[in-house]
Structure formats: structure tokens, C-alpha cells
Design a protein around this motif. Structure first.
Motif, PDB file in Angstrom:
ATOM      1  N   LEU A  79       0.832  -1.203   0.000  1.00  0.00           N
ATOM      2  CA  LEU A  79       0.000   0.000   0.000  1.00  0.00           C
ATOM      3  C   LEU A  79       0.865   1.252   0.000  1.00  0.00           C
ATOM      4  O   LEU A  79       0.603   2.211  -0.740  1.00  0.00           O
ATOM      5  CB  LEU A  79      -0.923  -0.007   1.218  1.00  0.00           C
ATOM      6  N   PHE A  80       1.916   1.254   0.823  1.00  0.00           N
ATOM      7  CA  PHE A  80       2.849   2.382   0.855  1.00  0.00           C
ATOM      8  C   PHE A  80       3.478   2.611  -0.516  1.00  0.00           C
ATOM      9  O   PHE A  80       3.504   3.737  -1.025  1.00  0.00           O
ATOM     10  CB  PHE A  80       3.928   2.129   1.911  1.00  0.00           C
ATOM     11  N   ALA A  81       3.959   1.536  -1.141  1.00  0.00           N
ATOM     12  CA  ALA A  81       4.638   1.670  -2.432  1.00  0.00           C
ATOM     13  C   ALA A  81       3.683   2.146  -3.517  1.00  0.00           C
ATOM     14  O   ALA A  81       4.021   3.051  -4.304  1.00  0.00           O
ATOM     15  CB  ALA A  81       5.265   0.334  -2.826  1.00  0.00           C
ATOM     16  N   THR A  82       2.492   1.566  -3.582  1.00  0.00           N
ATOM     17  CA  THR A  82       1.568   1.947  -4.650  1.00  0.00           C
ATOM     18  C   THR A  82       1.005   3.345  -4.442  1.00  0.00           C
ATOM     19  O   THR A  82       0.817   4.092  -5.409  1.00  0.00           O
ATOM     20  CB  THR A  82       0.419   0.926  -4.782  1.00  0.00           C
TER      21      THR A  82
ATOM     22  N   VAL B 101      -2.397  -2.299 -11.856  1.00  0.00           N
ATOM     23  CA  VAL B 101      -1.962  -0.975 -11.423  1.00  0.00           C
ATOM     24  C   VAL B 101      -1.046  -1.084 -10.208  1.00  0.00           C
ATOM     25  O   VAL B 101       0.025  -0.468 -10.148  1.00  0.00           O
ATOM     26  CB  VAL B 101      -3.176  -0.084 -11.120  1.00  0.00           C
ATOM     27  N   ILE B 102      -1.447  -1.888  -9.227  1.00  0.00           N
ATOM     28  CA  ILE B 102      -0.658  -1.997  -8.000  1.00  0.00           C
ATOM     29  C   ILE B 102       0.676  -2.689  -8.262  1.00  0.00           C
ATOM     30  O   ILE B 102       1.729  -2.256  -7.764  1.00  0.00           O
ATOM     31  CB  ILE B 102      -1.463  -2.737  -6.913  1.00  0.00           C
ATOM     32  N   GLN B 103       0.682  -3.742  -9.063  1.00  0.00           N
ATOM     33  CA  GLN B 103       1.946  -4.432  -9.348  1.00  0.00           C
ATOM     34  C   GLN B 103       2.909  -3.538 -10.125  1.00  0.00           C
ATOM     35  O   GLN B 103       4.106  -3.492  -9.818  1.00  0.00           O
ATOM     36  CB  GLN B 103       1.652  -5.711 -10.139  1.00  0.00           C
TER      37      GLN B 103
ATOM     38  N   THR C 208      -8.086   7.202  -1.959  1.00  0.00           N
ATOM     39  CA  THR C 208      -9.105   6.569  -1.121  1.00  0.00           C
ATOM     40  C   THR C 208      -9.254   5.099  -1.501  1.00  0.00           C
ATOM     41  O   THR C 208      -9.415   4.231  -0.635  1.00  0.00           O
ATOM     42  CB  THR C 208     -10.449   7.302  -1.263  1.00  0.00           C
ATOM     43  N   GLN C 209      -9.200   4.802  -2.807  1.00  0.00           N
ATOM     44  CA  GLN C 209      -9.257   3.410  -3.253  1.00  0.00           C
ATOM     45  C   GLN C 209      -8.122   2.600  -2.648  1.00  0.00           C
ATOM     46  O   GLN C 209      -8.303   1.421  -2.314  1.00  0.00           O
ATOM     47  CB  GLN C 209      -9.154   3.339  -4.776  1.00  0.00           C
ATOM     48  N   ARG C 210      -6.931   3.201  -2.504  1.00  0.00           N
ATOM     49  CA  ARG C 210      -5.809   2.472  -1.920  1.00  0.00           C
ATOM     50  C   ARG C 210      -6.126   2.073  -0.478  1.00  0.00           C
ATOM     51  O   ARG C 210      -5.864   0.942  -0.063  1.00  0.00           O
ATOM     52  CB  ARG C 210      -4.541   3.321  -1.950  1.00  0.00           C
TER      53      ARG C 210
ATOM     54  N   GLY D 205       0.307   2.161   5.930  1.00  0.00           N
ATOM     55  CA  GLY D 205       0.672   2.384   4.532  1.00  0.00           C
ATOM     56  C   GLY D 205       0.484   3.818   4.110  1.00  0.00           C
ATOM     57  O   GLY D 205       1.351   4.413   3.449  1.00  0.00           O
ATOM     58  N   TYR D 206      -0.633   4.417   4.497  1.00  0.00           N
ATOM     59  CA  TYR D 206      -0.940   5.796   4.130  1.00  0.00           C
ATOM     60  C   TYR D 206       0.031   6.767   4.799  1.00  0.00           C
ATOM     61  O   TYR D 206       0.561   7.683   4.149  1.00  0.00           O
ATOM     62  CB  TYR D 206      -2.374   6.116   4.551  1.00  0.00           C
TER      63      TYR D 206
END
Length: 470
Positions: free
Chosen positions: A45-48, A174-176, A244-246, A259-260
Motif C-alpha cells: 500500500l505504501f509503495a503503490t 496498477v498496483i503491481q 481513497t481506493q488504496r 501504509g498511508y
């Protein structure tokens, strides 16, 4: 560009397309396409999230503004990582109370009813397309600076790759790709900064060759100008739909909070790197266009072989933001507009294909927007004025205080949008006459109308979605 460097860029593009292709197998439902099945732990989550908000504006845009104005723009724009840390501590964990929520509109509907969902969807969609257009312009700028091709051709080429992997792979892709892109930017852009400083003879030599105002806290900005930029970045991109989606993609509130918050902290470091690259470019290439500061430094200062990798990392930071807004815009259209108001009985499989189709169409629209935009930062600031004065504060009030009043949210959104439009495009130049930017005027109108309407019409929302607190 050397053939070795060009080969490195082509390999990077190929990796993104392969990730998109492999992600198709993981996308069997709208939930997979929108929030990756709620399985994104905090390091990912942090990275994306970091890769998403450190796009063309945070890299080339801030380097360009520092080229023009100095570190003062970095100080003013630091409002965004401040807001991100605060959102991580106090808002992101609360978002996990809403089960099955995919969008800001889902949460707004829970508190304020179906009408609030519709207006949230419309304003969010316009905002996402605007930000996406700014990132598409940044992609074209990179291609022009490094390869010498026309900006328009660069926009179309780079965005075509984003469209391919984000359309077929959704949030999983998207996340990968964001994780790959984050690792590249975290390594290669600081390396570019260090090599540039070394070329000039060290930090002391850089400071000595800069205009005095470029190294001061306030630079040539007045207090009013500094505060206007600070507030724009404090509110303009906070908790926007992709971010917000993350948080909604996390498995629980703990992962959302960590993560945020860590992503916000990383933003301070990255802003310093971007700004310093802009200052190095000013000393070395004082006659270039500000938006060309970072790409030009990469092209001219790095050795063969490394240039292609750093170019790929620069494309990475732009494309990681572009794919996030593209995915979010498609999910918003289907979740907040199409399903509730056009076809409530849509099947899960048809919904997934509609999201993919809309993803493709919105990407094409953003390309058209980018072809007519003039500046990355100007495009960002214009889009910011569509978010903060409409959705942000009613959304925050609802999540923090569990408020429920459909009239207050709708009235506030319409008031904020109306005042912003009148301030920016009305017959009188109200920004000059009053000293207030359109964003600040719209935010004030939004808050005042929300409070007044809420105090008069407290009520249960007309409808609620399945996103109920746990």
C-alpha cells in the motif's frame, strides 16, 4: 539517445505489458478490478500510494517550479505530504468500517444518500480526467526531452502502454506496476540528484551559484501567494478517489493507517529530491523551459546505459499516477453513475467489461485533454479546484463525525462548484479584486453552506449502500 538506453526503455514497457497480461487471471470481478480484492498489505500500500501521488507534478512539475522560483515552491507544496500523513492517522483507518465500498461515492451515499453519490461521481470523474491529462502531458514532455520526438507523439505512445495494462488488469495490474515503478523512482531519481550535485562541485558550489532568493524560505513569494499555494496542495489532492481506493484496498484499518502515513512521510524526501534536481538544472541549463529541467538533466549528465534506466524511472513516476487515475475514473463511472442510476440490475461480468471499456474511453479523453494543456502544474492546479471546493470537506466531516444529511452535502457541493466557477471564469477577475484564489473561495462557500444547511435539515439519508460500518 544511445541504442542501449533505448533498449532499456523498451524493456521497461514490455515488463508493464506482461504484468497487465498476467493480471488478467486475477481479475474475475468488479471488486478485483476496483480494490484488488481488499488484499493489499501496508508495505505494498505504501509503495503503490507513493508511486501514485509522486507523478509528473511531484517530479517534473516541482522540479520545473523550483527551477523558476527556488525551494520556496517545495516548502509551499509540502502541504500535501502533511495532509497525507494526517489522513493516514485519522481518516484512512476509518474507511475500513465501510465493507464492500469501492469509491468515495459509496461512502458519501452511506451518509448523504443517492443524490450525493451522483454529484460525487460527476465531480470525481471530471477531476480524475483532469489529473490524468496532466500526467499524459508529463509523459509527452519526457519523450520530447529524451528522444526528441514531438510532445503529442510522446503523449500518445506512453499513454497507449498505460491503457493496455490498466484496461486488462485493473487494480491488480496498477498496483503491481506501481511497486516496480516505486522501486525505480526511489533509486534512480536520488541518484540523478547526487550525480548532478557532484558535477557542479558539491552542495556548497550549488548554493553559491544559485540566485539568493532560490535558497530562501519565502523566495520572491508574498505571504498571500505562499499561503494560496500551501492551501491548494493541502486540500487539492487530499483523499482523492485513487488514494481513497488504496485505503479501501487494505485488508484492515491497521494496514490502511501505516501504509498511508508512511507514504506521506516519503513524500517529504521525494519533494526535496525533485526540487534539488530543478535547482541543479537551473545552474547547468539556465535557458531551457522549466518543465524540461528534470528530463534535460537526465539526458545530458548520466552515462550511457544508465540514462535509459533513469528515463524509465522518470516515465515510471508519471505512468504510475496516470494508471491510478485512469482506473479510478472507470470505477467511479460504473459504481457511482452507471449501476445506481442507469442499470441497477447489471450483472457482475457485464459490470467488469463496462469498467474496462470506460477505462479505455476515459484514457482517450485524457490524451485529448493533454494535447491542449500548456503546463503540468497549471493543469494540476486547475484540477485541484474541482475537488477541494466540492467533495473533500463533506467527505471528511462524514467519516470523522458520522454526519447524515443529504441536503447539506448536495448544497455544499453545488455551492462550492458555483463559487469556484464564478471566481475563475466569471465576467470579473475576482481573484485579483479580492486576493482570494478560486479554490479558497470555493472551499469557504462549501464549508459555510454545509454547516448552515446541516444545522437546519438534519435527517437520515434517502438511501444507503451496502457499505455499512463493521
Amino acid at each position: 539517445m544511445n541504442l542501449i538506453d533505448l533498449f532499456g526503455v523498451l524493456i521497461y514497457f514490455a515488463v508493464l505489458i506482461v504484468i497487465g497480461y498476467r493480471s488478467v487471471k486475477k481479475v474475475s470481478s468488479s471488486s478485483d478490478f476496483a480494490v484488488a480484492g481488499n488484499r493489499i498489505i501496508w508495505p505494498i500500500l505504501f509503495a503503490t500510494l507513493a508511486a501514485s501521488f509522486l507523478g509528473g507534478g511531484a517530479s517534473m512539475g516541482r522540479a520545473g517550479k523550483s527551477f523558476e522560483d527556488g525551494y520556496v515552491f517545495m516548502f509551499a507544496a509540502s502541504a500535501f505530504p502533511i495532509a497525507t500523513v494526517l489522513a493516514g492517522l485519522y481518516i484512512a483507518p476509518r474507511l475500513k468500517r465501510y465493507t464492500n465500498a469501492h469509491t468515495v461515492g459509496d461512502i458519501m451515499a452511506h451518509h448523504f444518500g443517492a443524490g450525493a453519490r451522483l454529484f460525487t461521481g460527476i465531480f470525481s470523474l471530471i477531476f480524475c480526467v483532469g489529473i490524468l491529462g496532466a500526467q499524459a502531458l508529463a509523459v509527452g514532455t519526457v519523450f520530447h526531452a529524451i528522444l526528441g520526438i514531438d510532445v503529442s507523439t510522446g503523449i500518445i505512445t506512453g499513454m497507449a502502454v498505460v491503457l493496455i495494462y490498466s484496461t486488462v488488469g485493473g487494480m491488480w495490474a496498477v498496483i503491481q506496476t506501481d511497486v516496480v515503478q516505486f522501486l525505480m523512482l526511489a533509486i534512480f531519481l536520488p541518484l540523478t540528484m547526487l550525480m548532478g550535485i557532484h558535477e557542479l562541485g558539491g552542495p556548497v558550489a550549488l548554493v553559491e551559484r544559485l540566485p539568493e532568493a532560490h535558497f530562501s524560505l519565502m523566495g520572491d513569494y508574498s505571504l498571500g501567494m505562499f499561503l494560496s499555494i500551501f492551501i491548494a496542495f493541502l486540500l487539492g489532492e487530499t483523499l482523492v478517489p485513487p488514494y481513497t481506493q488504496r485505503a479501501l484496498s487494505a485488508p484492515d484499518s491497521r494496514h490502511a493507517r501505516i501504509g498511508y502515513s508512511v507514504a506521506g512521510g516519503f513524500g517529504f524526501l521525494f519533494y526535496f529530491v525533485s526540487a534539488t534536481i530543478g535547482l541543479v538544472a537551473l545552474v547547468m541549463y539556465p535557458g531551457i523551459s522549466p518543465d524540461q529541467a528534470m528530463p534535460t538533466l537526465i539526458r545530458d549528465i548520466l552515462p550511457v546505459g544508465l540514462t535509459g534506466l533513469v528515463l524509465a524511472s522518470l516515465l515510471a513516476v508519471v505512468m504510475s499516477t496516470a494508471d491510478s487515475y485512469l482506473n479510478s475514473a472507470a470505477v467511479i463511472f460504473v459504481s457511482d453513475i452507471y449501476k445506481p442510476f442507469i442499470n441497477p440490475q447489471v450483472s457482475e461480468s457485464r459490470r467488469l467489461w463496462i469498467e474496462r471499456l470506460v477505462n479505455l474511453l476515459i484514457g482517450i479523453g485524457a490524451i485529448i485533454f493533454a494535447l491542449y494543456a500548456t503546463s503540468i502544474i497549471d493543469a494540476l492546479l486547475l484540477s485541484y479546484s474541482l475537488w477541494a471546493p466540492t467533495i473533500l470537506l463533506p467527505f471528511v466531516f462524514a467519516v470523522l463525525f458520522d454526519l447524515r444529511c443529504s441536503r447539506s452535502a448536495i448544497a455544499a457541493m453545488l455551492a462550492g462548484a458555483t463559487v469556484t466557477i464564478a471566481w475563475k471564469w466569471g465576467p470579473f477577475d475576482l481573484e485579483v479584486l479580492t486576493g482570494l484564489t478560486a479554490l479558497i473561495a470555493g472551499v469557504v462557500a462549501n464549508v459555510v453552506v454545509f454547516i448552515l444547511t446541516y444545522s437546519m435539515f438534519r435527517e437520515i439519508p434517502e438511501t444507503a449502500v451496502s457499505a455499512e460500518p463493521k
